[in-house]
Scaffold this motif. Structure first.
Motif, PDB file in Angstrom:
ATOM      1  N   ALA A  16       0.822  -1.205   0.000  1.00  0.00           N
ATOM      2  CA  ALA A  16       0.000   0.000   0.000  1.00  0.00           C
ATOM      3  C   ALA A  16       0.856   1.255   0.000  1.00  0.00           C
ATOM      4  N   SER A  26      -0.815  14.377  -7.306  1.00  0.00           N
ATOM      5  CA  SER A  26      -1.615  13.619  -6.344  1.00  0.00           C
ATOM      6  C   SER A  26      -1.197  12.159  -6.359  1.00  0.00           C
ATOM      7  N   THR A  28      -2.447   8.468  -4.437  1.00  0.00           N
ATOM      8  CA  THR A  28      -3.475   7.876  -3.589  1.00  0.00           C
ATOM      9  C   THR A  28      -3.287   6.367  -3.501  1.00  0.00           C
ATOM     10  N   PRO A  29      -2.511   5.893  -2.540  1.00  0.00           N
ATOM     11  CA  PRO A  29      -2.398   4.443  -2.357  1.00  0.00           C
ATOM     12  C   PRO A  29      -3.678   3.886  -1.748  1.00  0.00           C
ATOM     13  N   HIS A  30      -4.015   2.668  -2.109  1.00  0.00           N
ATOM     14  CA  HIS A  30      -5.243   2.037  -1.618  1.00  0.00           C
ATOM     15  C   HIS A  30      -4.904   0.739  -0.903  1.00  0.00           C
ATOM     16  N   ALA A  31      -5.474   0.548   0.263  1.00  0.00           N
ATOM     17  CA  ALA A  31      -5.324  -0.711   0.989  1.00  0.00           C
ATOM     18  C   ALA A  31      -6.421  -0.815   2.031  1.00  0.00           C
ATOM     19  N   THR A  32      -6.830  -2.030   2.323  1.00  0.00           N
ATOM     20  CA  THR A  32      -7.779  -2.281   3.401  1.00  0.00           C
ATOM     21  C   THR A  32      -7.249  -3.427   4.249  1.00  0.00           C
ATOM     22  N   GLN A  67     -15.074  -4.050   2.024  1.00  0.00           N
ATOM     23  CA  GLN A  67     -14.963  -2.804   1.259  1.00  0.00           C
ATOM     24  C   GLN A  67     -14.163  -3.104  -0.002  1.00  0.00           C
ATOM     25  N   SER A  68     -14.686  -2.662  -1.139  1.00  0.00           N
ATOM     26  CA  SER A  68     -13.977  -2.906  -2.381  1.00  0.00           C
ATOM     27  C   SER A  68     -12.978  -1.803  -2.650  1.00  0.00           C
ATOM     28  N   LEU A  69     -11.936  -2.134  -3.386  1.00  0.00           N
ATOM     29  CA  LEU A  69     -10.933  -1.154  -3.795  1.00  0.00           C
ATOM     30  C   LEU A  69     -11.161  -0.832  -5.264  1.00  0.00           C
ATOM     31  N   ASN A  70     -11.644   0.354  -5.524  1.00  0.00           N
ATOM     32  CA  ASN A  70     -11.852   0.786  -6.912  1.00  0.00           C
ATOM     33  C   ASN A  70     -10.586   1.445  -7.413  1.00  0.00           C
ATOM     34  N   GLU A  71      -9.975   0.838  -8.385  1.00  0.00           N
ATOM     35  CA  GLU A  71      -8.739   1.405  -8.930  1.00  0.00           C
ATOM     36  C   GLU A  71      -8.935   1.812 -10.354  1.00  0.00           C
TER      37      GLU A  71
END
Length: 71
Positions: A16, A26, A28-32, A67-71
């Motif tokens: 992440a 900008s 924006t790293p994504h991780a859950t 929760q989904s990760l929309n990339e």
């Protein structure tokens, strides 16, 4: 503003994490993640005393996707 960068040694970047050299508008790293922990699990410091006689953590998680990760 451009800059000159010398040698860079990257040991590791987490899944992440973001590593950038240069101009960026900008990032924006994504991780859950999901964490289950019982009483007294995240205590830090010097001289902490925790007394848990019969502590239990019950987990009833029926969701397949939280929760989904929309990339």
């Amino acid at each position: 503003m451009p800059a000159k960068v010398g040698f860079v040694k990257i040991i590791t970047v987490s899944s992440a994490g973001v590593f950038n050299i240069g101009d960026v508008f900008s990032m924006t790293p994504h991780a859950t993640s999901k964490t289950f922990a019982g009483g007294g699990s995240f205590n830090t410091g010097n001289g902490i005393r925790i007394h848990l006689d019969k502590a239990e953590t019950y987990i009833n998680d029926k969701e397949v996707i939280d929760q989904s990760l929309n990339e």
